[in-house]
Scaffold this motif. Structure first.
Motif, short mmCIF file in Angstrom:
data_model
loop_
_atom_site.label_atom_id
_atom_site.label_comp_id
_atom_site.label_asym_id
_atom_site.label_seq_id
_atom_site.Cartn_x
_atom_site.Cartn_y
_atom_site.Cartn_z
N ALA A 103 0.84 -1.21 0.00
CA ALA A 103 0.00 0.00 0.00
C ALA A 103 0.87 1.25 0.00
N LYS A 104 1.95 1.23 0.77
CA LYS A 104 2.87 2.37 0.83
C LYS A 104 3.53 2.60 -0.54
N VAL A 105 3.95 1.54 -1.19
CA VAL A 105 4.58 1.65 -2.51
C VAL A 105 3.60 2.27 -3.51
N ILE A 106 2.36 1.80 -3.49
CA ILE A 106 1.34 2.35 -4.39
C ILE A 106 1.10 3.83 -4.07
N MET A 107 0.97 4.14 -2.79
CA MET A 107 0.76 5.53 -2.37
C MET A 107 1.93 6.42 -2.79
N ASP A 108 3.14 5.94 -2.58
CA ASP A 108 4.33 6.74 -2.94
C ASP A 108 4.37 7.04 -4.43
N GLN A 109 3.85 6.13 -5.24
CA GLN A 109 3.85 6.35 -6.68
C GLN A 109 2.71 7.26 -7.12
N TYR A 110 1.53 7.11 -6.53
CA TYR A 110 0.36 7.83 -7.03
C TYR A 110 -0.05 9.04 -6.18
N LEU A 111 0.31 9.06 -4.93
CA LEU A 111 0.04 10.20 -4.05
C LEU A 111 1.27 10.44 -3.17
N PRO A 112 2.36 10.92 -3.78
CA PRO A 112 3.60 11.09 -3.02
C PRO A 112 3.39 11.94 -1.76
N LYS A 122 1.87 11.05 0.97
CA LYS A 122 0.64 10.76 1.71
C LYS A 122 0.66 9.38 2.38
N SER A 123 1.70 8.59 2.16
CA SER A 123 1.69 7.22 2.69
C SER A 123 1.77 7.18 4.21
N GLY A 124 2.30 8.20 4.83
CA GLY A 124 2.38 8.23 6.29
C GLY A 124 1.01 8.12 6.94
N GLN A 125 0.02 8.73 6.33
CA GLN A 125 -1.35 8.68 6.84
C GLN A 125 -1.87 7.24 6.84
N GLY A 179 -1.94 -2.22 15.75
CA GLY A 179 -1.04 -2.13 16.88
C GLY A 179 0.40 -1.90 16.48
N SER A 180 0.71 -2.06 15.21
CA SER A 180 2.06 -1.89 14.68
C SER A 180 2.00 -1.99 13.16
N VAL A 181 3.08 -1.62 12.50
CA VAL A 181 3.20 -1.89 11.07
C VAL A 181 4.16 -3.05 10.83
N LYS A 182 4.78 -3.54 11.87
CA LYS A 182 5.76 -4.63 11.77
C LYS A 182 5.05 -5.99 11.80
N GLU A 221 -8.49 -1.59 2.19
CA GLU A 221 -9.49 -0.60 2.63
C GLU A 221 -8.87 0.79 2.74
N HIS A 222 -7.70 0.87 3.35
CA HIS A 222 -7.05 2.17 3.51
C HIS A 222 -6.66 2.78 2.16
#
Length: 117
Positions: free
Chosen positions: A61-70, A72-75, A85-88, A109-110
Protein backbone atom coordinates in the motif's frame (compact mmCIF):
# COMPACT_ATOMS: atom_id res chain seq x y z
CA UNK A 1 -10.72 -4.32 -4.36
CA UNK A 2 -10.66 -5.55 -0.79
CA UNK A 3 -12.29 -8.83 -1.87
CA UNK A 4 -9.96 -9.14 -4.83
CA UNK A 5 -6.93 -8.71 -2.54
CA UNK A 6 -8.33 -11.29 -0.12
CA UNK A 7 -9.08 -13.74 -2.95
CA UNK A 8 -5.53 -13.39 -4.30
CA UNK A 9 -4.03 -13.89 -0.86
CA UNK A 10 -6.09 -17.02 -0.18
CA UNK A 11 -6.20 -18.30 -3.76
CA UNK A 12 -10.02 -18.34 -3.78
CA UNK A 13 -12.56 -18.07 -6.58
CA UNK A 14 -10.10 -18.87 -9.35
CA UNK A 15 -7.57 -16.22 -8.31
CA UNK A 16 -3.89 -17.08 -8.25
CA UNK A 17 -2.56 -17.38 -4.69
CA UNK A 18 -0.09 -14.57 -3.93
CA UNK A 19 1.81 -13.33 -0.90
CA UNK A 20 0.26 -10.48 1.08
CA UNK A 21 2.21 -7.73 -0.70
CA UNK A 22 1.50 -9.05 -4.19
CA UNK A 23 -2.17 -9.64 -3.34
CA UNK A 24 -2.65 -5.94 -2.54
CA UNK A 25 -0.64 -4.81 -5.58
CA UNK A 26 -2.58 -7.14 -7.90
CA UNK A 27 -5.94 -5.99 -6.53
CA UNK A 28 -5.11 -2.41 -7.51
CA UNK A 29 -3.16 -3.22 -10.67
CA UNK A 30 -5.80 -2.24 -13.23
CA UNK A 31 -6.20 1.30 -11.95
CA UNK A 32 -2.86 1.78 -10.16
CA UNK A 33 -0.23 -0.38 -11.86
CA UNK A 34 3.29 -0.58 -10.49
CA UNK A 35 6.40 -0.83 -12.63
CA UNK A 36 8.25 -4.12 -12.91
CA UNK A 37 10.95 -3.01 -10.44
CA UNK A 38 8.38 -2.54 -7.69
CA UNK A 39 6.55 -5.75 -8.55
CA UNK A 40 9.80 -7.72 -8.35
CA UNK A 41 10.48 -6.20 -4.93
CA UNK A 42 7.00 -7.13 -3.67
CA UNK A 43 7.42 -10.77 -4.71
CA UNK A 44 9.78 -11.29 -1.79
CA UNK A 45 7.90 -9.17 0.77
CA UNK A 46 5.55 -11.77 2.23
CA UNK A 47 5.97 -13.35 5.65
CA UNK A 48 7.64 -10.37 7.31
CA UNK A 49 10.35 -9.98 4.65
CA UNK A 50 9.39 -6.45 3.57
CA UNK A 51 11.99 -3.78 4.38
CA UNK A 52 12.39 -3.16 8.11
CA UNK A 53 10.06 -6.08 8.88
CA UNK A 54 6.97 -4.14 7.83
CA UNK A 55 3.81 -6.12 7.06
CA UNK A 56 3.96 -6.88 3.34
CA UNK A 57 0.40 -5.80 2.68
CA UNK A 58 0.87 -2.33 4.15
CA UNK A 59 4.27 -2.08 2.47
CA UNK A 60 2.55 -2.68 -0.89
CA UNK A 61 0.00 0.00 0.00
CA UNK A 62 2.87 2.37 0.83
CA UNK A 63 4.58 1.65 -2.51
CA UNK A 64 1.34 2.35 -4.39
CA UNK A 65 0.76 5.53 -2.37
CA UNK A 66 4.33 6.74 -2.94
CA UNK A 67 3.85 6.35 -6.68
CA UNK A 68 0.36 7.83 -7.03
CA UNK A 69 0.04 10.20 -4.05
CA UNK A 70 3.60 11.09 -3.02
CA UNK A 71 3.95 12.24 0.56
CA UNK A 72 0.64 10.76 1.71
CA UNK A 73 1.69 7.22 2.69
CA UNK A 74 2.38 8.23 6.29
CA UNK A 75 -1.35 8.68 6.84
CA UNK A 76 -2.12 5.16 5.63
CA UNK A 77 0.70 3.68 7.73
CA UNK A 78 -0.44 5.44 10.90
CA UNK A 79 -4.10 4.48 10.37
CA UNK A 80 -3.06 0.86 9.82
CA UNK A 81 -0.87 0.91 12.95
CA UNK A 82 -3.68 2.36 15.06
CA UNK A 83 -5.82 -0.69 14.24
CA UNK A 84 -3.13 -3.39 13.98
CA UNK A 85 -1.04 -2.13 16.88
CA UNK A 86 2.06 -1.89 14.68
CA UNK A 87 3.20 -1.89 11.07
CA UNK A 88 5.76 -4.63 11.77
CA UNK A 89 4.70 -8.12 10.68
CA UNK A 90 6.29 -9.93 13.62
CA UNK A 91 4.69 -7.62 16.18
CA UNK A 92 1.26 -7.95 14.58
CA UNK A 93 1.55 -11.74 14.51
CA UNK A 94 2.74 -11.95 18.13
CA UNK A 95 -0.08 -9.74 19.35
CA UNK A 96 -2.64 -11.92 17.51
CA UNK A 97 -4.72 -8.77 17.12
CA UNK A 98 -5.17 -9.25 13.34
CA UNK A 99 -4.76 -12.22 11.02
CA UNK A 100 -2.71 -11.91 7.85
CA UNK A 101 -5.93 -12.02 5.83
CA UNK A 102 -7.31 -9.11 7.84
CA UNK A 103 -4.07 -7.14 7.28
CA UNK A 104 -4.51 -7.62 3.52
CA UNK A 105 -8.12 -6.44 3.75
CA UNK A 106 -7.21 -3.49 5.97
CA UNK A 107 -4.43 -2.36 3.64
CA UNK A 108 -6.82 -2.50 0.67
CA UNK A 109 -9.49 -0.60 2.63
CA UNK A 110 -7.05 2.17 3.51
CA UNK A 111 -5.87 2.46 -0.09
CA UNK A 112 -9.46 2.68 -1.29
CA UNK A 113 -10.16 5.46 1.18
CA UNK A 114 -7.34 7.71 -0.05
CA UNK A 115 -6.73 6.98 -3.74
CA UNK A 116 -8.74 8.92 -6.30
CA UNK A 117 -11.48 6.85 -7.89
Amino acid sequence: MKEKAKNHFLGLNGYKRLNCAMAVAEAFHEKYPLDSKHLEQLKSCGGGRAPAGICGSIFAAKVIMDQYLPGKSGQVLSEFASIAGSVKCGEIRRSKKLSCVRCVELSAEHLLSVLPR
